[in-house]
Design a protein around this motif. Sequence first.
Motif, PDB file in Angstrom:
ATOM      1  N   ALA A   2       0.834  -1.196   0.000  1.00 10.58           N
ATOM      2  CA  ALA A   2       0.000   0.000   0.000  1.00 10.58           C
ATOM      3  C   ALA A   2       0.871   1.248   0.000  1.00 10.58           C
ATOM      4  CB  ALA A   2      -0.918  -0.005   1.214  1.00 10.58           C
ATOM      5  N   ILE A   3       0.361   2.300  -0.610  1.00  9.63           N
ATOM      6  CA  ILE A   3       1.103   3.552  -0.647  1.00  9.63           C
ATOM      7  C   ILE A   3       1.149   4.148   0.754  1.00  9.63           C
ATOM      8  CG2 ILE A   3      -0.867   5.079  -1.149  1.00  9.63           C
ATOM      9  CD1 ILE A   3       1.051   6.417  -3.255  1.00  9.63           C
ATOM     10  N   THR A   4       2.270   4.768   1.086  1.00  5.43           N
ATOM     11  CA  THR A   4       2.477   5.326   2.416  1.00  5.43           C
ATOM     12  C   THR A   4       2.649   6.836   2.332  1.00  5.43           C
ATOM     13  OG1 THR A   4       4.895   5.150   2.308  1.00  5.43           O
ATOM     14  CG2 THR A   4       3.666   3.205   3.105  1.00  5.43           C
ATOM     15  N   TRP A 134      -3.903   2.623  -6.491  1.00  3.87           N
ATOM     16  CA  TRP A 134      -2.649   3.250  -6.905  1.00  3.87           C
ATOM     17  C   TRP A 134      -1.462   2.299  -6.792  1.00  3.87           C
ATOM     18  CZ3 TRP A 134      -2.531   8.867  -4.490  1.00  3.87           C
ATOM     19  CH2 TRP A 134      -3.554   9.624  -5.064  1.00  3.87           C
ATOM     20  N   SER A 135      -1.533   1.365  -5.868  1.00  2.75           N
ATOM     21  CA  SER A 135      -0.427   0.421  -5.701  1.00  2.75           C
ATOM     22  C   SER A 135      -0.805  -0.989  -6.164  1.00  2.75           C
ATOM     23  CB  SER A 135       0.022   0.386  -4.236  1.00  2.75           C
ATOM     24  OG  SER A 135      -1.072   0.181  -3.370  1.00  2.75           O
ATOM     25  N   ALA A 136      -1.939  -1.133  -6.833  1.00  2.00           N
ATOM     26  CA  ALA A 136      -2.408  -2.446  -7.281  1.00  2.00           C
ATOM     27  C   ALA A 136      -1.740  -2.844  -8.597  1.00  2.00           C
ATOM     28  CB  ALA A 136      -3.924  -2.437  -7.454  1.00  2.00           C
ATOM     29  N   THR A 297       2.635   1.403 -12.000  1.00  3.96           N
ATOM     30  CA  THR A 297       1.601   1.713 -11.013  1.00  3.96           C
ATOM     31  C   THR A 297       1.594   3.206 -10.720  1.00  3.96           C
ATOM     32  OG1 THR A 297       3.014   1.466  -9.052  1.00  3.96           O
ATOM     33  CG2 THR A 297       1.956  -0.539  -9.928  1.00  3.96           C
ATOM     34  N   PRO A 298       0.428   3.775 -10.357  1.00  3.39           N
ATOM     35  CA  PRO A 298       0.397   5.175  -9.945  1.00  3.39           C
ATOM     36  C   PRO A 298       1.319   5.461  -8.768  1.00  3.39           C
ATOM     37  CG  PRO A 298      -1.820   4.426 -10.438  1.00  3.39           C
ATOM     38  CD  PRO A 298      -0.932   3.205 -10.481  1.00  3.39           C
ATOM     39  N   ALA A 299       1.437   4.510  -7.838  1.00  2.00           N
ATOM     40  CA  ALA A 299       2.331   4.719  -6.698  1.00  2.00           C
ATOM     41  C   ALA A 299       3.762   4.915  -7.164  1.00  2.00           C
ATOM     42  CB  ALA A 299       2.238   3.532  -5.739  1.00  2.00           C
ATOM     43  N   ALA A 300       4.228   4.064  -8.086  1.00  2.00           N
ATOM     44  CA  ALA A 300       5.585   4.204  -8.607  1.00  2.00           C
ATOM     45  C   ALA A 300       5.747   5.533  -9.332  1.00  2.00           C
ATOM     46  CB  ALA A 300       5.907   3.048  -9.543  1.00  2.00           C
ATOM     47  N   TYR A 301       4.730   5.919 -10.070  1.00  2.00           N
ATOM     48  CA  TYR A 301       4.775   7.200 -10.781  1.00  2.00           C
ATOM     49  C   TYR A 301       4.918   8.356  -9.802  1.00  2.00           C
ATOM     50  CZ  TYR A 301       3.165  11.178 -13.548  1.00  2.00           C
ATOM     51  OH  TYR A 301       3.066  12.407 -14.155  1.00  2.00           O
ATOM     52  N   LEU A 302       4.112   8.378  -8.753  1.00  2.00           N
ATOM     53  CA  LEU A 302       4.138   9.481  -7.804  1.00  2.00           C
ATOM     54  C   LEU A 302       5.460   9.550  -7.056  1.00  2.00           C
ATOM     55  CD1 LEU A 302       0.500   9.142  -6.457  1.00  2.00           C
ATOM     56  CD2 LEU A 302       1.396  11.026  -7.819  1.00  2.00           C
ATOM     57  N   VAL A 303       6.073   8.411  -6.810  1.00  2.00           N
ATOM     58  CA  VAL A 303       7.353   8.365  -6.102  1.00  2.00           C
ATOM     59  C   VAL A 303       8.513   8.739  -7.019  1.00  2.00           C
ATOM     60  CG1 VAL A 303       9.020   6.835  -4.976  1.00  2.00           C
ATOM     61  CG2 VAL A 303       6.590   6.662  -4.417  1.00  2.00           C
ATOM     62  N   ALA A 304       8.515   8.222  -8.252  1.00  2.00           N
ATOM     63  CA  ALA A 304       9.750   8.200  -9.036  1.00  2.00           C
ATOM     64  C   ALA A 304       9.764   9.036 -10.299  1.00  2.00           C
ATOM     65  CB  ALA A 304      10.082   6.750  -9.398  1.00  2.00           C
TER      66      ALA A 304
END
Length: 355
Positions: A2-4, A134-136, A297-304
């Motif tokens: 899960a996104i943190t 977002w992290s799926a 994933t959206p999570a990876a996008y938002l982080v990186a």
Amino acid sequence: MAITPEMLLSGWRGRRFLLEYAAAADLPLAAAVMSAGYELDPARDDTVVSFFGSGHREPGPRATPEAVASLLAGLRLPALDQGTALSTLAQAVRAARYWQEPDGEDLLAATPVVRAALERVAAHVAGSATVDWWSAPLAREDQHAVIWDGRTSGATATVAERLTWWRAEVVDEERRAQTDRPSDPTAPFSGTWWSAPPSDLTHTSRGLGPHGPVGLRLVEDDMGWERAVTHRVAVPAGARVLEVDGPEAWAALCREYPLEVTAQKRHDWYSTTGRVGRWALPDWAAVAAVHDAVHLTPAAYLVAAGTAIPVDDGVASVIAGWNPDETYWLIDTVQPEGAGTEWVLDDEDWVAPGV
């Protein structure tokens, strides 16, 4: 995973999402963000101007990062629904730029005082079930391709042929750039800044019920499209999908399938990251020999996205020009199907009149 809150705060696009979400809930905060962002913008008084009143350019009130942080501290955070999450994420995606420095509001969100004030917002967002997707991994049963403004989706070559041509083009551009372009990364030069697979390959995203496929809204560097047709795409059973779920996965791709692009990327990627050194991206032709698709994933996008991702000693890479939740297909058997659903842009929202 899960996104943190820490993930949201660590990347340019994640921080921009948090700032946009908070500003949308409070007009004084939105005005302060605009003013403080303008003051920090590298293009201030050049390509970026501030307008007040009825179209007159005036100095207007000055806001500071400290003033923005103070307003954030007292902000009552509304519940995060899917529509708000999508529209806010779309704003953060549209603001991405990899051919020049981050804009003023990106820089504002990265200041220590504003970043600290965004911690409460990050915890609020990360705790919402709305962002679980977002992290799926790839939504295999619910993939859609978007065809913009009457363009056709018919392929003129096989995926293998297209990737072979792409690799030859990249290698040739690198060879020419080594002699034709300045080696100084600060020189005013721009070239091809993206690192996604070729855009004419089939690429898809998940659907979100009445909001439609997320690929309608989450588009970097869009062309101002106002009409689109979306088509459901069938994912083959057993399709080998590589999940880029964070910067480590991207770095591993570049290590396993390296393609050096230092000479052709150094100017743009220095501008957006400030890093000097060698650059690489994944050799998508080689990736296709092992994987059928790659999902960001959206999570990876938002982080990186837009950051310098370490690959090996002296080598880094950038995720650029790849939209969140977008999957590129490296096989010919995945194609848009059926007549599709028509969508039109109505007051900054996509609607399907016939549905």
